[in-house]
Structure formats: structure tokens, C-alpha cells
Motif scaffolding. Structure first.
Motif, PDB file in Angstrom:
ATOM      1  N   SER B  90       4.364  13.053  -0.127  1.00 54.41           N
ATOM      2  CA  SER B  90       4.636  11.693   0.320  1.00 54.41           C
ATOM      3  C   SER B  90       4.749  11.736   1.829  1.00 54.41           C
ATOM      4  CB  SER B  90       5.931  11.182  -0.302  1.00 54.41           C
ATOM      5  OG  SER B  90       6.283   9.967   0.308  1.00 54.41           O
ATOM      6  N   LEU B  91       4.158  10.752   2.464  1.00 56.31           N
ATOM      7  CA  LEU B  91       4.145  10.729   3.935  1.00 56.31           C
ATOM      8  C   LEU B  91       5.528  10.462   4.512  1.00 56.31           C
ATOM      9  CD1 LEU B  91       1.852  10.900   6.092  1.00 56.31           C
ATOM     10  CD2 LEU B  91       1.846   8.420   6.119  1.00 56.31           C
ATOM     11  N   ILE B  92       6.415   9.921   3.699  1.00 61.73           N
ATOM     12  CA  ILE B  92       7.654   9.395   4.278  1.00 61.73           C
ATOM     13  C   ILE B  92       8.930  10.124   3.846  1.00 61.73           C
ATOM     14  CG2 ILE B  92       6.823   7.091   4.776  1.00 61.73           C
ATOM     15  CD1 ILE B  92       7.712   6.193   2.101  1.00 61.73           C
ATOM     16  N   THR B  93       8.794  11.199   3.102  1.00 59.65           N
ATOM     17  CA  THR B  93      10.023  11.874   2.679  1.00 59.65           C
ATOM     18  C   THR B  93      10.393  13.025   3.612  1.00 59.65           C
ATOM     19  OG1 THR B  93       8.690  13.192   1.188  1.00 59.65           O
ATOM     20  CG2 THR B  93       9.895  11.361   0.213  1.00 59.65           C
ATOM     21  N   GLY B  94       9.460  13.421   4.459  1.00 62.59           N
ATOM     22  CA  GLY B  94       9.736  14.533   5.356  1.00 62.59           C
ATOM     23  C   GLY B  94       9.610  15.883   4.673  1.00 62.59           C
ATOM     24  N   PHE B 306      -0.973   2.992   0.427  1.00 62.54           N
ATOM     25  CA  PHE B 306      -0.588   2.427   1.720  1.00 62.54           C
ATOM     26  C   PHE B 306       0.669   1.567   1.670  1.00 62.54           C
ATOM     27  CE2 PHE B 306      -5.202   3.169   1.921  1.00 62.54           C
ATOM     28  CZ  PHE B 306      -5.161   4.201   2.840  1.00 62.54           C
ATOM     29  N   GLY B 308       3.096   2.670  -0.986  1.00 66.34           N
ATOM     30  CA  GLY B 308       3.996   3.698  -1.513  1.00 66.34           C
ATOM     31  C   GLY B 308       3.906   5.021  -0.767  1.00 66.34           C
ATOM     32  N   PHE B 309       2.800   5.251  -0.077  1.00 68.34           N
ATOM     33  CA  PHE B 309       2.567   6.472   0.704  1.00 68.34           C
ATOM     34  C   PHE B 309       2.621   7.745  -0.146  1.00 68.34           C
ATOM     35  CE2 PHE B 309       3.963   3.280   3.696  1.00 68.34           C
ATOM     36  CZ  PHE B 309       2.991   3.367   4.678  1.00 68.34           C
ATOM     37  N   THR B 310       2.304   7.607  -1.445  1.00 68.34           N
ATOM     38  CA  THR B 310       2.224   8.792  -2.302  1.00 68.34           C
ATOM     39  C   THR B 310       0.827   9.365  -2.170  1.00 68.34           C
ATOM     40  OG1 THR B 310       1.659   7.289  -4.063  1.00 68.34           O
ATOM     41  CG2 THR B 310       3.916   8.080  -4.026  1.00 68.34           C
TER      42      THR B 310
END
Lengths: 484, 345
Positions: B90-94, B306, B308-310
Motif C-alpha cells: 500500500s502506498l500509504i502505510t509506510g 487511486f 485505496g492505494f492498494t
């Protein structure tokens, strides 16, 4: 001998005066600003078509003047924007490449986790330690919980409120104050039409339903109220949550990150039923209503009332309807003990600062935020239609009279009346899952609210579990849950 | 001005290249001294001409820009996407990407939502392409047989205009047309049927309403294809049919269609591929709603990638849709090959 004593005394006096003066001169005046004489171009990313977001840039020339006078550098601002649903996408695509394309970003509160986890934004807690001017007294703890804190309850701050926002009820006084309407309503329902702010403060949702029913006259192109049910972004969610929260329902346990068993409750199912029932009093097509559609419906006099964000007050109150609109608290829900509870969704956006800013841009960003929270700047923001969150400003004399919705906004900006939801990095995925479930029920695609809640709860628990955000696995029964 | 050492280096480089290519020294080269700048330029020009004349390298030179572009913008991202489909990222979990093998694909296989979206996509493709083809052929025949009709060119230009509009713009203005209280569509329903219809908000009407917009937009394409196809029919055969007084339907069926069917098939397949990946038009109209009534596979993919960024899961779904598109392309190539076989027979 006497002359020598006088001379010695004079020397001592001069030294004392000089030392005292040196300590008394403020440090800012003593040391030159590191950017003095330079020109810095800043870029802000904000929400497209959203006035409070735009104000941040519209007011930037004031900051440029302030910076020139106070610090001696020139600053100019450009504004990039994206609609709510695409804002994070736009920000993420540049931040993931460690770009400083946008030096300051007006985020949505729920994005804090997603921006903080990868290290894309600077931690405001650390910033406040270095710059105590940013340690501001906010109007209510809900401001900190909503716009600043991540994870929930941790005390770690990542954002600063750009603008506050709450749901308010916009009411057409030409209808509510009309003697004929008042009389007809009294005859039909045996109660008075609410007239004042205080009347609406005591209004319950069942009584409001009567009002909405009373003004629903499709043959005259008039309907009782308007809410939001659109599948886009969080529109449906934001208007269903007030029913859930106010009726005693909840959406998750933030400590364990448990959704299943909390969201899919009977209370929430009843809240969904009630929320859908309200569509009877709304114009056809209301299932696709978002913020803009609701503004259109209200300003075109299609509805008698509208549940709308205070942030769009300027768009809701136009030159044509200015004299016949009042803004009041939305109705409350009667509790078992007889008390009235209204716990609505909270809106608003925080400022976040790009962690990849170079030193010069970071300095200007911090200077800008310090200027933003000066009382005179906040007052100017309020006069232009923005909703400030600084306690001193909201409690200042005459604040409620600046804009017609300020009294309702201030009333609702309390922990007991407005509430935010997940600041999770997985926010967008969780939101998409429940928007699907909630709108499926609202539009009648699925007629079982429990099934829709079950679907949303299963999906969200799965998302959290698979991302390693929660140790709670969705139950096996989730494998068979589908929206049919 | 070149320095002497730089000029020598350049000459050596030119010589070495020429030796490798076995180029014969031209008369011009013999006349001009190697050391003079004029000589160097002449040699470079000669070498350039030799490259262009060389049948082995010239096609490669022409293809090179496209190949580089294709490699950078298609092949590398494609391989990256295929690789990513085996990861949980995921792009947003780091969190760094985690290899999970085929789990994304298994998850998609078990997902009711994906199957539901695919089902709606096939319904959308079937009706949109079917209706557009029938309408396109009928209107195409009409325009084909009316070459002397006054205003034909203007009519054709107007007819093709929907095709050149962007789907986002089309979606936006159709949303206004369908608006239940002030939209033009409801003005007509009230006028003729005395009732208003919430076209985009009603679960029964939403998909037909979206289909109608797609048909409005893309039928002109099928008209264009039909006109092109019928233009390939030999004039002599048409004249023979006219002499035999063959009626119009038979003239189309026995004379026109055998020649036109391959181009028509090309149009149908292009539309099939295009409809399969439709996203922007529907997103603008309904966002996939009400509920998930109009959520086709393109919207599901957009949401997951785009919103959910999964990235891992979305890549897996993109790989599956890509394979489906390749399947359509294979059918298209197979049908085109039938023409070749037919002509050989």
C-alpha cells in the motif's frame, strides 16, 4: 578625587545601560532573518472549489507584505487544487517521490495517518517545541482530536487546523416566519414551527421530520429538506454518521481497531433506516446529492431546509436569499433518559507541512503558519468567510455576528456535538467499502440495512487485518457476505 | 572550433567506425585532407549516409525512438506491474512491499465485488457494442446510399461530433440532462408520460441511462466504420447488382457485406475493447452508483488503485483485465486472419 569618582560612576552607568539595552532588544530584531533579501516561491495544494481552502492563498498577499516588513524577504504563493476525492491522490503522487512540489498542503483530517506513516509530513509536536508561537489555545479539544492528532488518543500532533467545519441547518425564514405557514403547521401537527435559534436548539429529529413532511410539496417544486447521499468520497458517510452517533451507535474501537461487531449493530441498522426514510422529504435525485447539488437545491428555493457544512455558508447564502436565511443547530435525538443528543460529523481541514521542504521553504512555511494564527489574520479569515478555531477569536466580542452561520458553527464545534472518524492510513479503502454498503441501502439496491453494515464491517476488518493494523481477523462468516 | 587533439580523437573514432562497417572511402574523402575541419565534416556526413544507406541498420534507426518510448513507458511499467501483483503493498502505510505469491489473485477470484463488476462490464459491453453496431450499420447504409443528398456533409459532421468530445465533458452535461428536477430528459418524460424519472439515482434506470450516453457517443464511430467498409466494395459489382435490379437489402447482404464484413468486424472489436475498459464516462455520471449498480471493472480498479492505494491487489486486477484485453485482441487477430485465408482459398 571627586572628578575621578564621577568619571568612574559614569563609566559604570554607561556599561549598565548598554548591557540592559542589549538584553532588552528582542532577539528577532537583534539577529537578521536568514532569508532576508531573498525571494521564495511557495506552493500550496488545496481543495478545488472549496472556499476556505482557497482563502489560504487569497490571503497570502497579506503574508507577503507582513514577511517583507517583518523579515525582509519576498514570498509569493501559487495554488494547486484537486477535488476532495482526488486531493490525496495528487499529494501522495508527489510526496512519494520526495518532492517539494507542494510546500504546504491543506489535507482532510482523515488523511493525517496516511500522510504521517510514510514520513511525508513533519510532526507538529516537534515543531511546537521549537516554535512555541504555534502552541495555540484552541476553542475545544475536538479541534485537536480532529485536525491535529494521530494516532487517536496518542497526543502526537501532525497537523494544524486550517479551518474548522461543522454541519448546520440552513433554514428559509420566508417559509418558517410566514404567518399562514405557522398557522397551517400548528393546525396539522399541534405544535409551533420553530422560529429562533433556541427553538431549533431544542428541536428533536422526529419533530423535524414533521416539519420536513409539512414543506414537502412536489406539485410546487418544494421539498422539506436536503442531505447528502452521494457515493463520491465521504458524502453519504458524513450524513449517516450523525444518525448513528446520536442514536448511540459507534463505528469502531480505535484501540484494538475492531470494526466487526461494532459497526454492524442493530442501532446502526435503525439509524440507516431513519436516514433513508428522510429521502421522502427530499427532491428527486437526492440519492446523488453531494455538497454542490445541495447548494443548488437550497439556493434555487427547492428545499425549505438543508443540512449543510458551515464552510460553504457563503455559497448557501447569496445576495438573493441573504435576508431570508437563518443558520441554526441541526436537530437532536431524544435519549432514553429524556435528554437531547446531537453528535454530528465534523468537517474542516488541517494544514500539513511537506517533510521534504528545503530549509528556506520550511522557514517560510513556519513563518506563514505563525502569521496565520495571529488574531488579526484569523479575524480577517473569518470576515472573508472562513471558520477559525482559535479560542481567543471565537470567544472575542462580536464573533457570532461576523457571518450568519458563525453562531451555529461555534455551537456545534464541541466534543459533545461533533465527532471525526478514523485517521487511519487505510482510511480511503475503508471509506470506499462503507460508501458502497451505505449507498447500496440508501438507493434501494439492497433492502436489508444489516446486510449492508455486515458487508462494510467485514470489508473494513479485513482491510485493517491484512494491512497489519489490527490483530482482529474478520470472522469466517464474512466470506459469504455480499451485497445482492 | 575543435582543438587539435579533439579533432584527432574524432578522426580516429570515424576511422574505427568506418573500418567496422567496411565502408569504402569516397572520392571526396580522398580529395580532402583528414586533418582539416572540412574533411572531418565530410567524413561524418559520409558515415551518416552510409548508416542510412545500410539496409541492416536503417530500419532499426527508424524504429529506435518508438522502441525506446515503448520500452520506457510500456514494457518496464508492465513488468513492474506484473511483479507488483505478487506483493502486498500500500502506498500509504509506510510499510515495504511484502511478497505474498498468488494471494492477490486468489483474493480477486474469491471477491464477489469483482465478479459483480465483471458481470456488469459484460452486460455493458454486450448492449453498448450491440446497439451501436446495429445503429451504426443502418445509419451508415443510409448515408452510403445518399451521396447526392443536400447537406450530407454537414449532417455527417454533426453526427460525428459526439465522438470527438471527451467522456468527462459528455458525462458532466448528461448528468445535467438527466437531472430529475430541471433536466431536459425529465421535461420530455413529464411532457409525454406525465412523470419524472430519476435516471441516475434509480437502480433500474441507472445502467440503461449510462448505456444510452455511451451509445450516443460511439454510434458515430460505427457509422464511420460502416462507410469505410462499404467504400471498399468494388464499383463493378455494385453496378452489376443495379443492372440485375437487386433490392437494397439483398444488395447489401450479397454484394456489400462479403467485402465489408472484415472492416466492420474490426470496428466491433475496437469498440468491444474500448467498452470493456470504460471508466471515465460512468464515473462522471454515477460514480458507479446508485449502490454499485453501474460499477464496472474499470471503476473498481480505479477505486482500489487511486482511492485505496492498494498497489499490489490493484496490479493483480490490472493484470487480469490486461489478459482479458489480450484475449479480445487475439480474437480480433484471428478474425482478421480469416480474411487472408479466405482470399488464399
Amino acid at each position: 578625587m571627586f572628578k575621578r569618582k564621577v568619571a568612574f560612576f559614569m563609566v559604570i552607568l554607561v556599561l549598565v545601560v548598554a548591557l540592559t539595552a542589549a538584553f532588552c532588544i528582542p532577539r528577532s530584531q537583534a539577529a537578521e532573518h536568514p532569508l532576508k533579501g531573498k525571494k521564495i516561491d511557495m506552493a500550496i495544494l488545496g481543495i478545488g472549489g472549496w472556499l476556505p481552502s482557497r482563502l489560504g492563498v487569497d490571503m497570502s498577499p497579506l503574508f507577503a507584505k507582513y514577511a517583507k516588513e517583518k523579515f525582509g524577504y519576498e514570498a509569493s504563493f501559487t495554488f494547486a487544487e484537486a477535488p476532495f476525492s482526488a486531493l490525496f491522490q495528487k499529494a501522495a503522487s508527489t510526496l512519494a517521490t520526495r518532492s517539494q512540489e507542494y510546500n504546504i498542503i491543506i489535507s482532510d483530517s482523515q488523511w493525517l495517518g496516511a500522510l504521517a506513516e510514510p514520513g511525508w509530513i513533519i510532526k507538529v509536536s516537534d515543531l511546537i517545541k521549537k516554535h512555541p508561537e504555534l502552541d495555540i489555545e484552541w476553542y475545544d479539544p475536538v479541534v485537536v482530536n480532529t485536525y491535529m492528532e494521530y494516532p487517536e488518543g496518542s497526543g502526537e500532533l501532525w497537523g494544524l487546523p486550517e479551518e474548522g467545519d461543522t454541519i448546520a441547518l440552513f433554514v428559509r425564514t420566508d417559509l418558517f416566519h410566514d404567518p399562514a405557514e405557522k398557522k397551517a403547521f400548528k393546525e396539522k401537527y399541534g405544535m409551533d414551527l420553530p422560529q429562533t435559534f433556541e427553538d431549533f436548539e431544542n428541536l428533536t429529529m422526529p419533530d423535524f421530520e414533521k416539519i420536513a413532511e409539512f414543506f414537502t410539496r412536489p406539485e410546487k417544486e418544494l421539498w422539506g429538506t436536503a442531505m447528502q447521499y452521494s457515493k463520491e468520497y465521504d458524502f453519504m458517510t458524513m450524513y449517516l454518521y450523525p444518525f448513528m452517533f446520536s442514536m448511540g451507535g459507534d463505528i469502531w474501537d480505535p484501540k484494538e481497531r475492531r470494526v466487526y461487531g461494532i459497526l454492524n449493530s442493530d442501532i446502526n441498522a435503525k439509524a440507516m433506516e431513519w436516514n433513508r426514510r428522510m429521502l421522502k422529504y427530499q427532491p428527486p435525485g437526492a440519492v446523488n446529492y453531494g455538497i454542490a447539488e445541495e447548494i443548488d437545491a437550497f439556493t434555487q428555493d427547492k428545499v425549505a431546509t438543508a443540512f449543510q457544512w458551515a464552510a460553504v455558508g457563503l455559497a448557501m447564502i447569496t445576495d438573493q436569499n441573504r435576508d431570508r436565511v437563518m443558520v441554526v443547530p441541526p436537530p437532536g435525538f431524544k435519549q432514553k433518559d429524556g435528554s437531547l443528543k446531537r453528535l454530528y460529523s465534523i468537517g474542516g481541514q488541517p494544514w500539513v507541512i511537506n517533510a521534504y521542504n528545503d530549509e528556506a521553504h520550511m522557514t517560510v512555511a513556519i513563518d506563514f503558519l505563525k502569521w496565520w494564527y495571529l488574531p488579526e489574520t484569523q479575524l480577517e479569515f473569518a470576515k472573508r468567510g472562513g471558520n477559525p478555531c482559535v479560542k481567543a477569536v471565537l470567544e472575542g466580542p462580536g464573533f457570532e455576528d461576523i457571518q450568519p452561520w458563525f453562531r451555529a458553527f461555534k455551537y456545534m464545534l464541541k466534543t459533545t456535538r461533533s465527532r471525526d472518524f478514523w485517521h487511519e492510513p487505510k482510511y480511503s479503502e475503508m471509506l470506499a467499502a462503507q460508501q458502497e454498503g451505505f449507498t447500496a441501502y440508501a438507493t434501494g439496491s439492497v433492502d436489508d440495512p444489516k446486510l449492508c453494515l455486515e458487508y462494510a464491517a467485514c470489508e473494513q476488518q479485513k482491510i485493517l487485518y491484512e494491512a497489519g493494523r489490527s490483530k482482529i481477523k474478520p470472522p469466517d462468516s464474512c466470506a459469504d457476505v455480499r451485497l445482492r | 572550433m575543435l582543438s587539435v587533439s579533439a579533432a584527432y580523437r574524432l578522426i580516429s573514432f570515424v576511422k574505427a567506425l568506418r573500418m567496422r562497417l567496411n565502408l569504402a572511402e569516397s572520392e571526396t574523402d580522398k580529395r580532402v585532407s583528414l586533418e582539416s575541419p572540412k574533411g572531418i565534416l565530410a567524413r561524418i556526413q559520409a558515415l551518416r549516409m552510409a548508416w542510412i544507406d545500410n539496409s541492416r541498420y536503417f530500419p532499426l534507426m527508424l524504429l529506435m525512438p518508438v522502441l525506446i518510448f515503448f520500452l520506457l513507458w510500456n514494457i518496464i511499467p508492465l513488468l513492474w506491474m506484473v511483479g507488483m501483483s505478487f506483493y502486498n503493498f500500500s502506498l500509504i502505510t509506510g510499510q515495504p512491499p511484502r511478497f505474498i505469491g498468488f494471494r492477490n489473485f486468489i483474493d480477486i477470484y474469491n471477491s464477489f465485488a469483482v465478479w459483480g463488476s465483471l458481470g456488469k462490464t459484460f452486460v455493458f459491453v454486450f448492449f453498448s457494442v450491440g446497439i451501436e453496431t446495429v445503429l451504426g450499420i443502418l445509419l451508415g447504409i443510409l448515408f452510403w446510399g445518399s451521396t447526392t443528398l443536400p447537406g450530407r456533409r454537414v449532417a455527417l459532421t454533426l453526427l460525428f461530433s459526439p465522438m470527438v468530445l471527451t467522456p468527462a465533458a459528455t458525462g458532466t452535461f448528461y448528468r445535467l440532462i438527466y437531472e430529475p428536477t430541471f433536466g431536459a430528459a425529465n421535461y420530455l418524460t413529464t411532457l409525454f408520460f406525465g412523470t419524472k424519472i430519476d435516471f441516475l439515482g434509480d437502480k433500474l434506470w441507472a445502467l440503461p441511462a449510462v448505456l444510452l450516453v455511451d451509445i450516443w457517443m460511439w454510434t458515430p464511430f460505427m457509422i464511420l466504420i460502416t462507410l469505410a467498409a462499404l467504400g471498399s466494395v468494388p464499383k463493378a459489382e455494385l453496378e452489376a447488382a443495379e443492372v440485375d435490379r437487386l433490392p437494397w437489402p439483398k444488395r447489401f447482404w450479397y454484394v456489400g457485406l462479403p467485402h465489408a464484413k472484415f472492416i466492420l468486424m474490426l470496428g466491433v472489436l475496437l469498440r468491444t475493447i474500448d467498452s470493456f475498459k470504460v471508466m471515465d464516462l460512468i464515473y462522471q455520471l454515477t460514480r458507479g452508483g446508485p449502490g454499485n449498480t453501474t460499477e464496472v471493472i474499470g471503476i473498481t480498479l480505479f477505486r482500489k488503485a487511486f482511492e485505496g492505494f492498494t498497489m499490489g491487489w490493484s496490479s493483480a486486477l490490472a493484470v487480469i483485465t490486461l489478459l482479458m484485453a489480450i484475449a479480445f485482441t487475439s480474437i480480433f487477430l484471428y478474425i482478421l486472419s480469416l480474411r487472408k485465408r479466405g482470399s488464399e482459398v
